[in-house]
Every structure is written in C-alpha cells, then in structure tokens.
Design a protein around this motif. Structure first.
Motif, PDB file in Angstrom:
ATOM      1  N   GLU A   1     -40.504  28.894  39.183  1.00 54.67           N
ATOM      2  CA  GLU A   1     -40.925  27.643  38.538  1.00 54.67           C
ATOM      3  C   GLU A   1     -41.628  26.735  39.540  1.00 54.67           C
ATOM      4  O   GLU A   1     -42.618  26.060  39.213  1.00 54.67           O
ATOM      5  CB  GLU A   1     -39.725  26.936  37.918  1.00 54.67           C
ATOM      6  CG  GLU A   1     -39.119  27.665  36.733  1.00 54.67           C
ATOM      7  CD  GLU A   1     -37.969  26.891  36.103  1.00 54.67           C
ATOM      8  OE1 GLU A   1     -37.820  25.684  36.396  1.00 54.67           O
ATOM      9  OE2 GLU A   1     -37.229  27.502  35.319  1.00 54.67           O
ATOM     10  N   ALA A   2     -41.118  26.691  40.776  1.00 52.20           N
ATOM     11  CA  ALA A   2     -41.741  25.864  41.806  1.00 52.20           C
ATOM     12  C   ALA A   2     -43.147  26.359  42.120  1.00 52.20           C
ATOM     13  O   ALA A   2     -44.085  25.558  42.291  1.00 52.20           O
ATOM     14  CB  ALA A   2     -40.884  25.855  43.059  1.00 52.20           C
ATOM     15  N   ILE A   3     -43.325  27.675  42.197  1.00 51.66           N
ATOM     16  CA  ILE A   3     -44.652  28.238  42.436  1.00 51.66           C
ATOM     17  C   ILE A   3     -45.611  27.809  41.336  1.00 51.66           C
ATOM     18  O   ILE A   3     -46.750  27.396  41.593  1.00 51.66           O
ATOM     19  CB  ILE A   3     -44.575  29.777  42.536  1.00 51.66           C
ATOM     20  CG1 ILE A   3     -43.860  30.195  43.823  1.00 51.66           C
ATOM     21  CG2 ILE A   3     -45.972  30.406  42.464  1.00 51.66           C
ATOM     22  CD1 ILE A   3     -43.523  31.671  43.890  1.00 51.66           C
ATOM     23  N   HIS A   4     -45.144  27.883  40.100  1.00 54.10           N
ATOM     24  CA  HIS A   4     -45.981  27.472  38.966  1.00 54.10           C
ATOM     25  C   HIS A   4     -46.359  25.997  39.073  1.00 54.10           C
ATOM     26  O   HIS A   4     -47.519  25.627  38.847  1.00 54.10           O
ATOM     27  CB  HIS A   4     -45.243  27.736  37.652  1.00 54.10           C
ATOM     28  CG  HIS A   4     -45.934  27.146  36.461  1.00 54.10           C
ATOM     29  ND1 HIS A   4     -47.079  27.690  35.918  1.00 54.10           N
ATOM     30  CD2 HIS A   4     -45.652  26.023  35.725  1.00 54.10           C
ATOM     31  CE1 HIS A   4     -47.478  26.949  34.893  1.00 54.10           C
ATOM     32  NE2 HIS A   4     -46.635  25.931  34.764  1.00 54.10           N
ATOM     33  N   LEU A   5     -45.397  25.138  39.431  1.00 53.16           N
ATOM     34  CA  LEU A   5     -45.667  23.699  39.542  1.00 53.16           C
ATOM     35  C   LEU A   5     -46.699  23.417  40.630  1.00 53.16           C
ATOM     36  O   LEU A   5     -47.583  22.573  40.450  1.00 53.16           O
ATOM     37  CB  LEU A   5     -44.377  22.938  39.839  1.00 53.16           C
ATOM     38  CG  LEU A   5     -43.396  22.786  38.676  1.00 53.16           C
ATOM     39  CD1 LEU A   5     -42.065  22.249  39.177  1.00 53.16           C
ATOM     40  CD2 LEU A   5     -43.970  21.860  37.604  1.00 53.16           C
ATOM     41  N   VAL A   6     -46.585  24.105  41.750  1.00 50.64           N
ATOM     42  CA  VAL A   6     -47.535  23.906  42.846  1.00 50.64           C
ATOM     43  C   VAL A   6     -48.938  24.305  42.414  1.00 50.64           C
ATOM     44  O   VAL A   6     -49.914  23.578  42.639  1.00 50.64           O
ATOM     45  CB  VAL A   6     -47.098  24.698  44.095  1.00 50.64           C
ATOM     46  CG1 VAL A   6     -48.202  24.712  45.148  1.00 50.64           C
ATOM     47  CG2 VAL A   6     -45.819  24.108  44.680  1.00 50.64           C
TER      48      VAL A   6
ATOM     49  N   SER B   1     -38.430  41.736  46.181  1.00 59.62           N
ATOM     50  CA  SER B   1     -38.385  40.357  45.689  1.00 59.62           C
ATOM     51  C   SER B   1     -39.655  39.609  46.066  1.00 59.62           C
ATOM     52  O   SER B   1     -40.205  38.839  45.265  1.00 59.62           O
ATOM     53  CB  SER B   1     -37.174  39.615  46.272  1.00 59.62           C
ATOM     54  OG  SER B   1     -35.970  40.158  45.793  1.00 59.62           O
ATOM     55  N   ILE B   2     -40.133  39.834  47.294  1.00 58.27           N
ATOM     56  CA  ILE B   2     -41.363  39.169  47.727  1.00 58.27           C
ATOM     57  C   ILE B   2     -42.552  39.678  46.913  1.00 58.27           C
ATOM     58  O   ILE B   2     -43.432  38.899  46.532  1.00 58.27           O
ATOM     59  CB  ILE B   2     -41.580  39.382  49.236  1.00 58.27           C
ATOM     60  CG1 ILE B   2     -40.474  38.653  50.020  1.00 58.27           C
ATOM     61  CG2 ILE B   2     -42.960  38.873  49.662  1.00 58.27           C
ATOM     62  CD1 ILE B   2     -40.498  38.909  51.515  1.00 58.27           C
ATOM     63  N   GLU B   3     -42.547  40.962  46.587  1.00 64.68           N
ATOM     64  CA  GLU B   3     -43.621  41.489  45.731  1.00 64.68           C
ATOM     65  C   GLU B   3     -43.590  40.822  44.357  1.00 64.68           C
ATOM     66  O   GLU B   3     -44.636  40.476  43.798  1.00 64.68           O
ATOM     67  CB  GLU B   3     -43.489  42.999  45.591  1.00 64.68           C
ATOM     68  CG  GLU B   3     -44.599  43.614  44.755  1.00 64.68           C
ATOM     69  CD  GLU B   3     -44.526  45.122  44.689  1.00 64.68           C
ATOM     70  OE1 GLU B   3     -45.467  45.730  44.143  1.00 64.68           O
ATOM     71  OE2 GLU B   3     -43.535  45.712  45.183  1.00 64.68           O
ATOM     72  N   ALA B   4     -42.387  40.620  43.821  1.00 65.12           N
ATOM     73  CA  ALA B   4     -42.268  39.943  42.522  1.00 65.12           C
ATOM     74  C   ALA B   4     -42.763  38.503  42.606  1.00 65.12           C
ATOM     75  O   ALA B   4     -43.395  38.001  41.668  1.00 65.12           O
ATOM     76  CB  ALA B   4     -40.818  39.978  42.052  1.00 65.12           C
ATOM     77  N   LEU B   5     -42.504  37.846  43.737  1.00 65.37           N
ATOM     78  CA  LEU B   5     -42.991  36.479  43.911  1.00 65.37           C
ATOM     79  C   LEU B   5     -44.506  36.460  44.045  1.00 65.37           C
ATOM     80  O   LEU B   5     -45.171  35.544  43.536  1.00 65.37           O
ATOM     81  CB  LEU B   5     -42.338  35.837  45.138  1.00 65.37           C
ATOM     82  CG  LEU B   5     -40.837  35.566  45.019  1.00 65.37           C
ATOM     83  CD1 LEU B   5     -40.280  35.029  46.325  1.00 65.37           C
ATOM     84  CD2 LEU B   5     -40.535  34.585  43.883  1.00 65.37           C
TER      85      LEU B   5
ATOM     86  N   ASP C   1     -46.429  38.480  42.500  1.00 66.27           N
ATOM     87  CA  ASP C   1     -46.873  38.623  41.113  1.00 66.27           C
ATOM     88  C   ASP C   1     -46.729  37.310  40.343  1.00 66.27           C
ATOM     89  O   ASP C   1     -47.460  37.080  39.374  1.00 66.27           O
ATOM     90  CB  ASP C   1     -46.090  39.731  40.421  1.00 66.27           C
ATOM     91  CG  ASP C   1     -46.374  41.111  41.010  1.00 66.27           C
ATOM     92  OD1 ASP C   1     -47.399  41.252  41.716  1.00 66.27           O
ATOM     93  OD2 ASP C   1     -45.564  42.029  40.772  1.00 66.27           O
ATOM     94  N   ALA C   2     -45.780  36.461  40.783  1.00 70.85           N
ATOM     95  CA  ALA C   2     -45.579  35.155  40.142  1.00 70.85           C
ATOM     96  C   ALA C   2     -46.527  34.102  40.682  1.00 70.85           C
ATOM     97  O   ALA C   2     -46.548  32.975  40.177  1.00 70.85           O
ATOM     98  CB  ALA C   2     -44.136  34.703  40.340  1.00 70.85           C
ATOM     99  N   GLY C   3     -47.313  34.461  41.713  1.00 71.64           N
ATOM    100  CA  GLY C   3     -48.315  33.534  42.221  1.00 71.64           C
ATOM    101  C   GLY C   3     -48.184  33.127  43.672  1.00 71.64           C
ATOM    102  O   GLY C   3     -48.990  32.329  44.161  1.00 71.64           O
ATOM    103  N   LEU C   4     -47.187  33.648  44.388  1.00 72.83           N
ATOM    104  CA  LEU C   4     -47.051  33.314  45.799  1.00 72.83           C
ATOM    105  C   LEU C   4     -48.331  33.656  46.557  1.00 72.83           C
ATOM    106  O   LEU C   4     -48.912  34.719  46.344  1.00 72.83           O
ATOM    107  CB  LEU C   4     -45.872  34.078  46.406  1.00 72.83           C
ATOM    108  CG  LEU C   4     -45.588  33.816  47.889  1.00 72.83           C
ATOM    109  CD1 LEU C   4     -45.025  32.419  48.095  1.00 72.83           C
ATOM    110  CD2 LEU C   4     -44.611  34.858  48.442  1.00 72.83           C
TER     111      LEU C   4
END
Length: 279
Positions: free
Chosen positions: A174-179, A205-209, A211-214
C-alpha cells in the motif's frame, strides 16, 4: 559526482538541523544529498534553501515505516508531491501513533526500573515532527540509564526487549502505491540490516514487491556485510531494480554512518530520476 540518498535531520531522529546537514554535505564533498526523515516532509524547505546557498542538490524524500507480514520494513520515498493528500494523511497517521507509543514505552521502562515519562522524551526532541525510540534512548542517556543509543536499543528498546512497543505502519504494498500515486519512486531501505526485515525480505518477497511497483534496493549500507551486498546487488540486477548506496547519516545519533560513507552511482540516480519523470 558523489551522491548520498539517505540522511536524517533533527526533524526526525538525527542531530543536525536540515540546513546544517546540507552544509555538512558540502563540506565532505557531496554533490547530491537526500533528506529522508522518518514519516515526514517537514525538513524539506530548510534543506532545499541550504542547497540553493551551497550548490548541493537536495533530493526531497522520506523514510516510511511499513509492515510486511508483521515485520517492520522501511521504504525510502523520493520526489513525491508533498501536497498529495492520501500520502500526507497516511504519514500523519504513522506520526500520531508514534507519539501515542511514547506513553506505552515510558510505562514499560518505568515498570522495568527505569522511571521515565513522556515529558522526559519530548525534552530531547524539540525540533522533531516525528518522535520515536531514538528520542527515548536520548532520555535514557540523560538519566544515566545507558551510555548511548546503541546500548538502549540492544537491551531495552529493540523488538522483544522490555521497553519495546509496536506502532502502526501501513502494509508495504500500500505504501508503494501511495508513493507512486504521489509521483515519486521508492527504494527498500537497508533490507538485510535487521534480522526481522531480513526474514521477511526473501528474494521471492522482493520479487513480489518489484511486481507491486518497487523501484530499487539500498544495497550499499553500513548494516550490510560484503556477502549481503553481493547477493542484493545480483538480485537487483536480475529483477531490474535500481541499486543505491547511502550513509543513513544521523549526526551524532548513529556511529559509523558518516555522510558519504556509501554512495549511489550517478547512472543509478539518473534511472531513479527517470522513473519519477524528472529530466
């Protein structure tokens, strides 16, 4: 070009005022420095003004407290719009719970034989928009309970210790999305520097992040040994993530984290700027 993308001022848990930090960055030969106080943008104006005076490029940022499966993980956010209301509201919620937590910590320490109240803690954070455990540590030092912040965290304030109290933090995705919604980019801060975060931040987990926009990983950090740096650098390259290096400077509040002790390659900084739409 020397670039340090992770520093803290007295607006959170550092000891230099934002303008002092930028002037110190100039003294040690930095060309670019990011001010990334915890969960707040309040130091930006003073830092940016000092940057104009000194010729140091100041990157406005923040280190955001987030949660990943019950573990605290920090996210460095850069180049966001500070007027973006959803992000501002979420950071305000984090800061509010940080302050409420002070009473819980003070009560726990008092019960453990170290009398302390919230006023004692706030006396050591007069400039801070974000108050946290480092300020509790400063109050403990002043009372002669511990020698330094490191001892306070190791024995009393770290997770599982008598003075620890949890705080609210948004889920990291959610924080990644907000940024991103606020126009910024985000980088995992010292992902393997703390045991809890290391357990949570597995390669998958880092790969999933990602994919979430990291956007990147802070690889070169004083809390990462050489083996961790090699593995994280390889992982970042495999996942197409930006690699950064930073000091995590806190002034006299943290040992062995001097400005510029780790730096970010200019081409990696340009990648981050490009992802944020800055040219």
């Amino acid at each position: 070009m020397r670039i340090d993308l992770h520093t803290h001022s007295s607006v959170s848990d550092g000891t230099d005022r934002p303008d002092e930090l930028v002037r110190r960055a100039k003294e040690v030969g930095l060309d670019v420095v990011a001010l990334t106080d915890h969960d707040t943008f309040d130091g930006w104006a003073a830092a940016l003004a000092a940057g104009e005076e000194t010729g140091v490029q100041v990157v406005p940022g923040a280190e955001i407290s987030t949660d990943l499966r019950g573990h605290g993980v920090h996210l460095l956010a850069y180049l966001v719009d500070p007027a973006d209301q959803p992000l501002a509201d979420e950071l305000a919620r984090v800061r509010h719970d940080r302050r409420a937590r002070l009473a819980r910590i003070a009560a726990a320490l008092t019960s453990a034989g170290f009398p302390l109240d919230v006023a004692d803690i706030l006396a050591h954070s007069p400039d801070a928009a974000t108050v946290g455990r480092p300020h509790v540590a400063d109050a403990m030092i002043a009372k002669g309970y511990v020698r330094d912040r490191e001892e306070a965290f190791a024995w009393w304030l770290g997770q599982g210790r008598p003075g620890y109290a949890a705080k609210y933090a948004p889920p990291i995705d959610e924080a990644i999305h907000l940024v991103h919604a606020a126009g910024g980019v985000c980088v995992l801060a010292h992902p393997w520097g703390r045991e809890g975060a290391r357990r949570a931040l597995t390669p998958s987990s880092i790969e999933a992040l990602r994919d979430a926009g990291l956007d990147g990983i802070e690889v070169d950090h004083q809390d990462h040994d050489e083996s961790s740096r090699r593995t994280l650098r390889r992982l970042a390259h495999e996942l197409g993530l930006v690699v950064t290096g930073s000091s995590d400077y806190h002034g006299t509040g943290k040992f062995d984290h001097e400005l510029g002790v780790n730096t970010t390659a200019p081409e990696e900084w340009e990648r981050l700027r490009s992802l944020a739409g800055v040219h």
